[in-house]
Structures are given as C-alpha cells and as structure tokens.
Design a protein around this motif. Sequence first.
Motif, short mmCIF file in Angstrom:
data_model
loop_
_atom_site.label_atom_id
_atom_site.label_comp_id
_atom_site.label_asym_id
_atom_site.label_seq_id
_atom_site.Cartn_x
_atom_site.Cartn_y
_atom_site.Cartn_z
N ALA A 390 -40.41 51.22 85.77
CA ALA A 390 -38.74 51.56 85.81
C ALA A 390 -38.59 53.00 84.43
CB ALA A 390 -37.98 50.69 84.89
N LEU A 391 -39.94 53.14 83.80
CA LEU A 391 -39.99 53.56 82.72
C LEU A 391 -41.08 54.93 82.92
CD1 LEU A 391 -40.10 50.74 79.93
CD2 LEU A 391 -38.27 52.22 81.08
N GLY A 392 -40.64 56.50 82.55
CA GLY A 392 -41.60 57.13 82.52
C GLY A 392 -42.27 57.02 81.14
N ASP A 393 -43.64 57.21 81.29
CA ASP A 393 -44.94 58.49 79.90
C ASP A 393 -44.02 58.39 79.36
OD1 ASP A 393 -46.31 57.94 82.22
OD2 ASP A 393 -47.16 60.20 82.39
N ALA A 394 -42.98 59.42 78.77
CA ALA A 394 -42.88 59.05 77.18
C ALA A 394 -41.81 58.82 77.11
CB ALA A 394 -41.84 60.71 77.26
N GLU A 395 -41.15 57.35 78.00
CA GLU A 395 -39.91 56.05 77.48
C GLU A 395 -41.08 55.23 77.12
OE1 GLU A 395 -36.50 56.44 79.73
OE2 GLU A 395 -38.73 56.14 81.36
N ILE A 396 -42.04 54.48 77.91
CA ILE A 396 -43.51 53.65 77.13
C ILE A 396 -43.77 54.31 76.27
CG2 ILE A 396 -45.19 52.41 77.88
CD1 ILE A 396 -44.34 52.88 80.35
N ALA A 397 -44.32 55.21 76.50
CA ALA A 397 -44.84 56.02 74.80
C ALA A 397 -43.45 55.34 73.26
CB ALA A 397 -45.65 57.42 74.23
N ALA A 398 -42.50 55.51 73.71
CA ALA A 398 -41.25 55.83 73.10
C ALA A 398 -41.31 54.63 72.39
CB ALA A 398 -39.83 56.76 72.88
N VAL A 399 -41.37 53.35 73.36
CA VAL A 399 -40.54 51.88 73.15
C VAL A 399 -42.17 51.43 72.15
CG1 VAL A 399 -41.33 50.84 75.29
CG2 VAL A 399 -39.78 49.99 74.06
N ALA A 400 -43.34 51.73 72.63
CA ALA A 400 -44.17 51.41 72.03
C ALA A 400 -44.38 51.61 71.02
CB ALA A 400 -45.51 52.25 72.71
N THR A 401 -43.98 52.79 70.64
CA THR A 401 -44.04 53.59 69.34
C THR A 401 -43.14 52.48 67.59
OG1 THR A 401 -45.37 55.92 70.21
CG2 THR A 401 -43.53 55.56 67.66
N TYR A 402 -41.79 52.16 68.79
CA TYR A 402 -40.94 51.85 68.25
C TYR A 402 -41.81 50.05 67.80
CZ TYR A 402 -36.36 49.21 67.23
OH TYR A 402 -35.86 48.86 66.33
N VAL A 403 -42.21 49.10 68.71
CA VAL A 403 -42.65 47.93 68.35
C VAL A 403 -43.86 48.36 67.60
CG1 VAL A 403 -41.77 47.43 70.47
CG2 VAL A 403 -44.23 48.24 70.56
N ARG A 404 -44.44 49.09 67.40
CA ARG A 404 -45.52 49.14 66.96
C ARG A 404 -45.54 49.91 64.88
NH1 ARG A 404 -50.82 50.34 68.06
NH2 ARG A 404 -50.98 51.29 67.75
N LYS A 405 -43.75 50.17 64.31
CA LYS A 405 -43.42 50.56 64.06
C LYS A 405 -42.41 49.59 63.07
CE LYS A 405 -44.63 54.48 61.97
NZ LYS A 405 -45.84 54.55 60.97
N SER A 406 -41.45 48.52 63.94
CA SER A 406 -41.14 48.38 63.34
C SER A 406 -40.93 46.83 62.59
CB SER A 406 -39.83 48.33 64.45
OG SER A 406 -39.77 48.97 64.79
N TRP A 407 -40.32 46.12 62.07
CA TRP A 407 -40.45 44.71 61.45
C TRP A 407 -41.95 44.76 60.52
CZ3 TRP A 407 -41.29 44.82 67.04
CH2 TRP A 407 -40.03 44.82 67.43
N GLY A 408 -41.87 45.94 59.76
CA GLY A 408 -43.42 45.30 58.67
C GLY A 408 -44.03 46.55 59.49
N ASN A 409 -44.13 46.47 60.68
CA ASN A 409 -45.85 46.65 61.99
C ASN A 409 -46.01 48.31 60.81
OD1 ASN A 409 -45.83 44.43 62.65
ND2 ASN A 409 -45.10 45.55 65.02
N GLU A 410 -46.72 48.51 61.05
CA GLU A 410 -47.18 49.77 60.49
C GLU A 410 -48.40 50.65 61.04
OE1 GLU A 410 -45.89 52.34 58.94
OE2 GLU A 410 -44.32 51.22 57.79
#
Length: 423
Positions: A390-410
């Motif tokens: 359902a998701l392309g490489d750039a989309e998966i990279a984006a959502v993975a980046t988001y969860v790695r940089k949100s809610w205090g994740n750094e």
Amino acid sequence: MRSRALRIVAGLGVAAALLAVAVVWLNLRGEDEIPATAEPVSATAAQVQRGAYLARAGNCIGCHTARGGAAYAGGRGIATPFGTVYAPNLTPDREAGIGEWSAAHFWRAMHNGRSRDGRLLYPAFPYPNYTLMTREDSDAIYAFLRSLAPVQRVNRPHELRFPYSTQAALAVWRALYFAPQRFEPEPAKSAEWNRGRYLVHGLGHCNACHAHRNLLGAVSGPLELGGGLIPMQQWYAPSLSSRQEAAVADWDTRHVVDLLKIGVAPRGSVMGPMAEVVFRSTQYLDEADLRAMAVFLQDLAPARGEEVGEPVKADPDVMAAGKRLYEQHCTACHGDDGKGAPGAYPALAGNRAVTMDANANLIRVVLNGGYLPATAGNPRPYGMPPFSHALGDAEIAAVATYVRKSWGNEAAPVSALEVLRLR
C-alpha cells in the motif's frame, strides 16, 4: 640465482606443509576416541524425556524440519552469505538418518563439529555453542532422537559457492575461529546464574543471532550478546547488554521470564526470528530454567560507548507527510499519543525497538507486518498488517521517521533508500 629461487620455493613448501599440519592438528584437538565397537543403546524413559526437553531448549526442530515435512527429518534450507546449507535428517533411519550413529559419534558432532564419517560440519549447525554442552545432555538428546520413528528422507547436498564448499576451506575457518570447550561454572556466581549462562551461551546458542559476524561468518568478539544483523534474514538481533537496545538489567525478573515464556511483557514483545524461537522453544521451558536465563541476562555487563549524541533533525516536509500517513493508517491502534493499548497494541513512544540506531526491524515490520507468537499464555496475539503493498518506499520512510521523532522519541530519520534495501 637459480639456487636461490630453489631455496625460496623449498622454504615456501616447508612453510605450507607446516601450516597444513597445524590446520589438521587444530581440527583434531580435543576429540575423544570413537570406540571401535558401538556401545549398546539402552536409554531410560527419563533420559528420553530429558532429551526431548533439551532438544526443545536448543530449538533443534526449527532447523531440522522442512515445511510440511516430518519432524526432525531434515531438508530445511538455511540461507547463508556463502550459499545454502541443508539441515540433515536426525531420525534413526539407518540409511538417511542417524540410525548407524553411536552416542560417541553424536557427542563428537555436538562437541567437535565432526560428522560420523569424519567430515567437518558447517557452523550453520551451531556447534561453536553446543561444544559447551555436557556429555550427559548430549547423550539425552541422542536417546530422544533414537526414540523417534525413522523417516527415510535422504539428505540434500549443500549448495555452497567455491571455495566455501570445500573441506579445506572449512578446516582453515575452524582453525581460525573454533576450539572445542567445556563449560566451566563461575565459582563466584550462583548455581542459578551458571545454569542461565549454560543455557544462553550453550544450548540456547543465543549469540548465533545476537552477535556481530565478520566477513567470514564468524562471531566477532566475546559471547556477550552485543547485537548484530542476522545474515540473509535482514532482521537485527539487538544487543542484550545495551540499554538503548534490549538490555533487561532494570526489568523485573518476572517480566523477562514472561517475555521468553509468553512472547510479551509490559516493556517489550518479540517479533520476527525471535517470535519463532519463543513459539518453538522457550515457551516450553520450565520456570526454573527461564528464571535462570533471566538472572544471567540481567547480569550482563552494560555495553560501552552508549553516549547519546546530538539528535539528527528530520525534514519538516517528511515529518508532515509521515504524520498524515500515521493518522491514516496507525492511529486506530497505536493512538494519537503513540501510547498504544496495553495488552493489545504496543506503545511506540519510548519503544526501544522504534528508537534504536539499527532501524531494520522497524522498517521490516511496516513492510511485512508484525506478529507475536501464539503461546499458551497468549494464544490469540494481536498482529500488525503489512503495508508493503500500500505504501511506497518514500512513504514508509516518512511514517517511520515520524514515529522515531515524535512523543519524545529522538532517533535518526529513515531514508527511502534504507527501505528499498529491505523491501
């Protein structure tokens, strides 16, 4: 001039001969003599039962059973960077299995990595760990395997590239990286700790995954479970001594036992190759052995050099795209705040599987889904569906980046190229 050349050639020949002798000696050291007459097989019911338990602890069935095939009848291919190794038949068939093996032959295979006919065995069979096993445990596993129904499934030849397919190359590898050992308890430690060390380093062969390997496939450094990418599978087995990865020193011991027994605990869960280990092996271990493993793992020395550097900033456009994708595909389970739902959906906020430097596991879970093992304590685990379709490489990279940089994740951002490499 000619005489000098002859002397050089002769010197090289002598050096080569001495090196060959050294390699042969290194491959024969520590071997017990095989009796000329096979000892009679007279296993007790208790010994067979004990062997069945130990075979579970070593997850022997995981490699020695092909999909859809009889248990322990071999045939499963194990992909390595050097080609495919096929697990042999361990049933007591006289032609295809170990029916002609004596207990001494089996012990030599476990302790020295040598087959009944004298061939050197490839370390895809983890004899560098099994060498720590006691003869008593080896004999019990042998008794169990001899109790199985014979299956006439002929062993499939390995498919390895030259020169890795040669016994000479394997002999050199063993001379460099393998030496038979005996398990020596640490007198300053408790019997429980020593039992845990025996299971983790020996029969459980945990460092076969949780350690870095060099270019020749040998475990680099001591057997202290420092983490490494599993060859060919492209899953990262995290360091069990790193607080940033999978150390459990500050866990409640009960929770470590639960992780190995059930597959899920308040501060973590297992997926990928470790889910198979729990499903096939550790969920069946008794409480005392699981607790011993937990006590040993909690006592591992902390990994060095864990200072956290300056966080790497993510592209705002990537974060915005990742947030949109997260809200569309992930919020229903993991929540707007990334806290998940206890007992069902794991939290992403503060989750070490999300934030550790090695991002392979996070990418693989988004691509291919994440599934906990079905165990007696968690018979119907929740799973995460795959998004590779359902998701392309750039989309998966984006959502993975988001969860790695949100809610205090750094954690560092994920690139589309990293996703492509793991797709």
